[in-house]
Design a protein around this motif. Sequence first.
Motif, PDB file in Angstrom:
ATOM      1  N   ARG A   3     170.345  97.523  -4.448  1.00  0.00           N
ATOM      2  CA  ARG A   3     169.098  96.778  -4.431  1.00  0.00           C
ATOM      3  C   ARG A   3     169.064  95.802  -3.259  1.00  0.00           C
ATOM      4  NH1 ARG A   3     168.263 100.227  -7.643  1.00  0.00           N
ATOM      5  NH2 ARG A   3     167.522  99.999  -9.768  1.00  0.00           N
ATOM      6  N   ASP A  41     163.734 101.806 -13.602  1.00  0.00           N
ATOM      7  CA  ASP A  41     163.241 100.527 -14.104  1.00  0.00           C
ATOM      8  C   ASP A  41     161.737 100.379 -13.930  1.00  0.00           C
ATOM      9  OD1 ASP A  41     163.307 100.403 -11.367  1.00  0.00           O
ATOM     10  OD2 ASP A  41     164.231  98.427 -11.241  1.00  0.00           O
ATOM     11  N   SER A  44     159.996  98.210 -16.803  1.00  0.00           N
ATOM     12  CA  SER A  44     160.264  96.774 -16.763  1.00  0.00           C
ATOM     13  C   SER A  44     159.580  96.119 -15.560  1.00  0.00           C
ATOM     14  CB  SER A  44     161.776  96.511 -16.731  1.00  0.00           C
ATOM     15  OG  SER A  44     162.362  97.091 -15.575  1.00  0.00           O
ATOM     16  N   ARG A  45     159.549  96.810 -14.441  1.00  0.00           N
ATOM     17  CA  ARG A  45     158.876  96.248 -13.267  1.00  0.00           C
ATOM     18  C   ARG A  45     157.369  96.195 -13.473  1.00  0.00           C
ATOM     19  NH1 ARG A  45     158.828  99.282  -9.493  1.00  0.00           N
ATOM     20  NH2 ARG A  45     159.934 101.142 -10.228  1.00  0.00           N
TER      21      ARG A  45
END
Length: 425
Positions: A3, A41, A44-45
């Motif tokens: 990331r 993800d 969630s994002r």
Amino acid sequence: MPRKSAARPARTEDRTEVDPLADEGIRLRVTREVADDLAVDALSRDRAGKPPFDEVARLREAGLPALLAPPGAARRGTGWRTACAVIREIAAADGSIGELLGRHYALSWSARFFSTPERADALELRAAAGQWLWGGCTDVPDAEPTAGPDLTLTPVDGGYLLHGYKTLAAGVQVADRLVLGAVCADSGESVIVCVDPSRPGVSADTEHDRLGQRLAGAGGIGFDGVALTADEVLGAVPRDEHAVSPFATLAPLAMRLALVHVGLGTAEGALAEARDLNRAAPRGRTAPGPDEGTYPDRPGADPYLLLAYGELVTAAHTAAAVVESATEALARGLLAGQELGVDERADIAVLVAAAEAVTGRAAMDITTRVLELTQGAGSPAGALGFDRFWRNARILTARASATHSLRDIGDHYLNGTHPALTLHA
């Protein structure tokens, strides 16, 4: 894939030049890796709804902004067909980031549409080397605006000053360059400009609590006397429809078709995730119905479930076939360049309108019924995140009226009427 920091990346002039991803197989493999990373993800994002700094960093890490540039100078970029495949693949994992890339790619052609080939080559080389992410829109003001233009350009010594405010559907705060339509304050002429949003006088307001496409970076951009050089004015746009180059009017069609690929990818992503969930459901338990539990031999053995998937997959295949036809036509139009004729442009416009109409209906039907198919598979569909596909599809389809598209198609087929030569998306 590691990331990146969520902080805004350094300005593009400081970035080192990246190697082009010349092999199509490598391009598609990199795209799949990015899509898989985003899918992990995505829910969630989406719920966090933050500006997509982290997501753009992931795209740059994979080299996708440079990849999604027009083919040409120094063997960079990629053709329209492959670029649309990339956009669709990313959108299946995350519709918002698919929209960011779709708009980026369509806008990266702006210099070719509105400027000279030499200036286009130079600008595209800088954009690819810096991995610029393009934002904005190429809409120009109406001939007789009722409330005045959104953006005005005032000549001063050494260049221009840009004033005004523009609402954008994506790219606010994360775009490296903005392509925008403005009106010259002295002459009333419409022009297309390229703006560096890091300049003094630029302010950004992110739209919060959107129904869908929450990570696309929608919002507004304000310009308070932002200095532009003459080279940052890409070109003028005639107000008279008959004086506009047919090639330049591919700009809004390219944007519309890129967003069609985002909508199709969103529908395909919803369908694939629902399939995976239904396959894993215990004893074939999926959508509740009168025969639930009657077909225990394998997951998804309920004939009603099979019928539903058969209908939805057929709808997706039908939409994909129409979209591919429009994609091929637009690719040919882009290759024709300034040699593109009015009749050829009309055919492209009709095919893009058909793709919008068919895909819009399919995307809404698929994402709505996916919510039904995933009820009872262990958790409510909202808890599983399938509502995000519907919300994203709703936002995408709300921007284009299927009624208007179908009317234009019918008028062209019945009366031979050409869709207007316009720069309005």
